[in-house]
Scaffold this motif. Structure first.
Motif, mmCIF file in Angstrom:
data_model
loop_
_atom_site.group_PDB
_atom_site.id
_atom_site.type_symbol
_atom_site.label_atom_id
_atom_site.label_comp_id
_atom_site.label_asym_id
_atom_site.label_seq_id
_atom_site.Cartn_x
_atom_site.Cartn_y
_atom_site.Cartn_z
ATOM 1 N N UNK A 81 0.827 -1.213 0.000
ATOM 2 C CA UNK A 81 0.000 0.000 0.000
ATOM 3 C C UNK A 81 0.859 1.260 0.000
ATOM 4 N N UNK A 82 1.980 1.217 0.683
ATOM 5 C CA UNK A 82 2.872 2.372 0.699
ATOM 6 C C UNK A 82 3.517 2.595 -0.669
ATOM 7 N N UNK A 83 3.904 1.508 -1.326
ATOM 8 C CA UNK A 83 4.507 1.612 -2.650
ATOM 9 C C UNK A 83 3.554 2.294 -3.632
ATOM 10 N N UNK A 84 2.266 1.968 -3.524
ATOM 11 C CA UNK A 84 1.266 2.511 -4.449
ATOM 12 C C UNK A 84 0.331 3.514 -3.763
ATOM 13 N N UNK A 85 0.852 4.234 -2.776
ATOM 14 C CA UNK A 85 0.013 5.173 -2.029
ATOM 15 C C UNK A 85 -0.591 6.265 -2.907
ATOM 16 N N UNK A 86 0.065 6.632 -3.975
ATOM 17 C CA UNK A 86 -0.501 7.634 -4.878
ATOM 18 C C UNK A 86 -1.675 7.052 -5.667
#
Length: 190
Positions: A81-86
């Motif tokens: 989720x952090x990797x794809x937070x955008x």
């Protein structure tokens, strides 16, 4: 059903309701460039063709096969989720994800996160990340997202919220089960 309605109305009455968040579908030209770039990165990172379903600009369902690192399933789910937070539009530092539960099955593990805004839980804001070993296979759910500025000061006491909900429903003999608690509510999540 009555319990759910009373609980929902108490939660709604106990907080200042934010104005409904208006979001733009992913097909609009107003989609943030950072979200489009994150979606392209997710597509490139997936070992299988990904499937994405957007609702109000939020990826309500994502599937594919994504290699993730982390010491345990919770850390791997968070890292995804952090990797794809955008893509998920969850970069606001006032919005946090906490673990609600981890469900382990034979072939997969589901990590369910719930969301808070300035430590106040967001009603119905949950995302489940499905993993198997070091691969994320899907996410499903909805989160409050974007640049928010909300007042988290309750406008009613817990007792006033209970009385207001009971009066609104017209159930003068209703029993309140559970604890009345302050929550953030956005109708787009329900």
């Amino acid at each position: 059903l009555k319990f759910f309605l009373v609980t929902l109305l108490i939660s709604l009455s106990a907080c200042n309701l934010p104005t409904p968040v208006t979001s733009t579908p992913i097909i609009s030209e107003e989609v943030p460039d950072s979200q489009v770039a994150a979606m392209r990165q997710l597509e490139a990172d997936s070992e299988t063709p990904p499937d994405l379903y957007f609702q109000d600009g939020f990826p309500r369902f994502v599937s594919g096969s994504f290699l993730v690192e982390g010491a345990d399933v919770v850390e791997r789910a968070r890292n995804f989720l952090e990797t794809y937070q955008e893509l998920y539009r969850i970069a606001n530092p006032d919005l946090e994800l906490d673990v609600r539960r981890v469900s382990e099955g034979e072939a997969e593990t589901n990590v369910a996160f719930f969301q808070t805004y300035k430590s106040v839980e967001v009603f119905a804001s949950e995302i489940v990340v499905t993993l198997n070993a070091d691969r994320v296979y899907a996410t499903v759910g909805g989160l409050l997202n974007g640049d928010l500025v909300l007042d988290t000061t309750p406008s009613l006491s817990a007792i006033q919220a209970q009385e207001s909900a009971i009066t609104y429903l017209g159930w003068s003999n209703a029993l309140v089960a559970g604890r009345t608690t302050l929550m953030i509510f956005d109708q787009n999540l329900v």
